[in-house]
Design an enzyme around this catalytic site. Sequence first.
Site, PDB file in Angstrom:
ATOM      1  N   SER A  61     -58.378 -15.084   6.046  1.00 17.51           N
ATOM      2  CA  SER A  61     -57.994 -16.617   6.281  1.00 17.51           C
ATOM      3  C   SER A  61     -59.216 -17.718   5.966  1.00 17.51           C
ATOM      4  CB  SER A  61     -57.788 -16.901   7.857  1.00 17.51           C
ATOM      5  OG  SER A  61     -56.646 -16.095   8.228  1.00 17.51           O
TER       6      SER A  61
HETATM    7  N1  SAH Z   1     -57.774 -12.525  11.150  1.00 13.33           N
HETATM    8  C1  SAH Z   1     -57.948 -12.164   9.826  1.00 13.33           C
HETATM    9  C2  SAH Z   1     -56.760 -12.395   8.778  1.00 13.33           C
HETATM   10  C3  SAH Z   1     -55.983 -11.349   8.922  1.00 13.33           C
HETATM   11  S1  SAH Z   1     -54.520 -11.297   7.801  1.00 13.33           S
HETATM   12  C4  SAH Z   1     -59.243 -12.961   9.280  1.00 13.33           C
HETATM   13  O1  SAH Z   1     -59.836 -13.367  10.091  1.00 13.33           O
HETATM   14  O2  SAH Z   1     -59.307 -13.680   8.218  1.00 13.33           O
HETATM   15  C5  SAH Z   1     -53.318 -10.555   8.750  1.00 13.33           C
HETATM   16  C6  SAH Z   1     -53.433  -9.122   9.465  1.00 13.33           C
HETATM   17  O3  SAH Z   1     -52.378  -8.811  10.256  1.00 13.33           O
HETATM   18  C7  SAH Z   1     -53.517  -8.020   8.401  1.00 13.33           C
HETATM   19  O4  SAH Z   1     -54.702  -7.466   8.376  1.00 13.33           O
HETATM   20  C8  SAH Z   1     -52.286  -7.311   8.825  1.00 13.33           C
HETATM   21  O5  SAH Z   1     -52.576  -6.013   8.437  1.00 13.33           O
HETATM   22  C9  SAH Z   1     -52.183  -7.541  10.262  1.00 13.33           C
HETATM   23  N2  SAH Z   1     -50.901  -7.063  10.706  1.00 13.33           N
HETATM   24  C10 SAH Z   1     -49.601  -7.409   9.898  1.00 13.33           C
HETATM   25  N3  SAH Z   1     -48.758  -7.009  10.853  1.00 13.33           N
HETATM   26  C11 SAH Z   1     -49.080  -6.646  12.104  1.00 13.33           C
HETATM   27  C12 SAH Z   1     -48.656  -5.945  13.085  1.00 13.33           C
HETATM   28  N4  SAH Z   1     -47.307  -5.660  13.283  1.00 13.33           N
HETATM   29  N5  SAH Z   1     -49.561  -5.693  14.367  1.00 13.33           N
HETATM   30  C13 SAH Z   1     -50.866  -5.924  14.017  1.00 13.33           C
HETATM   31  N6  SAH Z   1     -51.414  -6.474  12.898  1.00 13.33           N
HETATM   32  C14 SAH Z   1     -50.662  -6.643  12.045  1.00 13.33           C
END
Ligand code: SAH
Length: 206
Positions: A61
């Site tokens: 992010s």
């Molecule tokens: N928090 C991160 C950004 C994550 S992007 C940062 O610090 O930059 C979003 C994440 O959500 C991805 O890794 C994806 O694999 C996860 N994700 C998507 N669907 C999900 C679900 N149902 N349960 C848990 N994680 C999920």
Amino acid sequence: MGEYATERARLRERLAARTDASDRVLDAVERVPRHEFVSDARASEAYADRPLPIGDDQTISAPHMVAVMCDLLAPEPGDAVLEIGTGCGYHAAVMAELGADVFSVEYHDSLADEARARLARLGYDVRVRQGDGREGWPDHAPYDAAYLTCAASEIPGAVLDQTRPGGTVVAPVGRGSQRLTAVTVGEDGEIRDRTDHGGVRFVPLL
Ligand code: SAH
């Protein structure tokens, strides 16, 4: 501040100009070594205020988005905070710098394993488990606050249920077009107030 001290200070200034985030949140962002969360090839871009690819169609992010969400959640030191979507673990690290006890759920096994190892190596005491974030993480509930870093058409009921009354949940809500949404959980586990914080773009909840 060690490595990338100039870049980190510059990022803090940009975020101070671009967001209403508190000094406490800006300090936390400045302390996190974002270059450790991206590949070596991307290290020189790590302190730009934008999302970056981390492989497997996933992204880290943008710092301003992390700052805005942390500011809305405003955890007190020692608060238990649930994160859905660990990714590389960057956002969780900023939360940990704010003194929160972070419990994070990641759908992809490999991302969960890598984030767990990276956060431990960097000295962040963040608990990570592989699982479907729709179910939250009941073992450590109730949480003082919770947030999603992937977009759902509505905040999952389990996440609301596992947040204590009066706690805040922040999430990108909507498929296609998404709004950053903050809600307060009522005594009955229902949504009490709901505020809109603008259009955002996150990967969808799987
Ligand atoms: N928090 C991160 C950004 C994550 S992007 C940062 O610090 O930059 C979003 C994440 O959500 C991805 O890794 C994806 O694999 C996860 N994700 C998507 N669907 C999900 C679900 N149902 N349960 C848990 N994680 C999920």
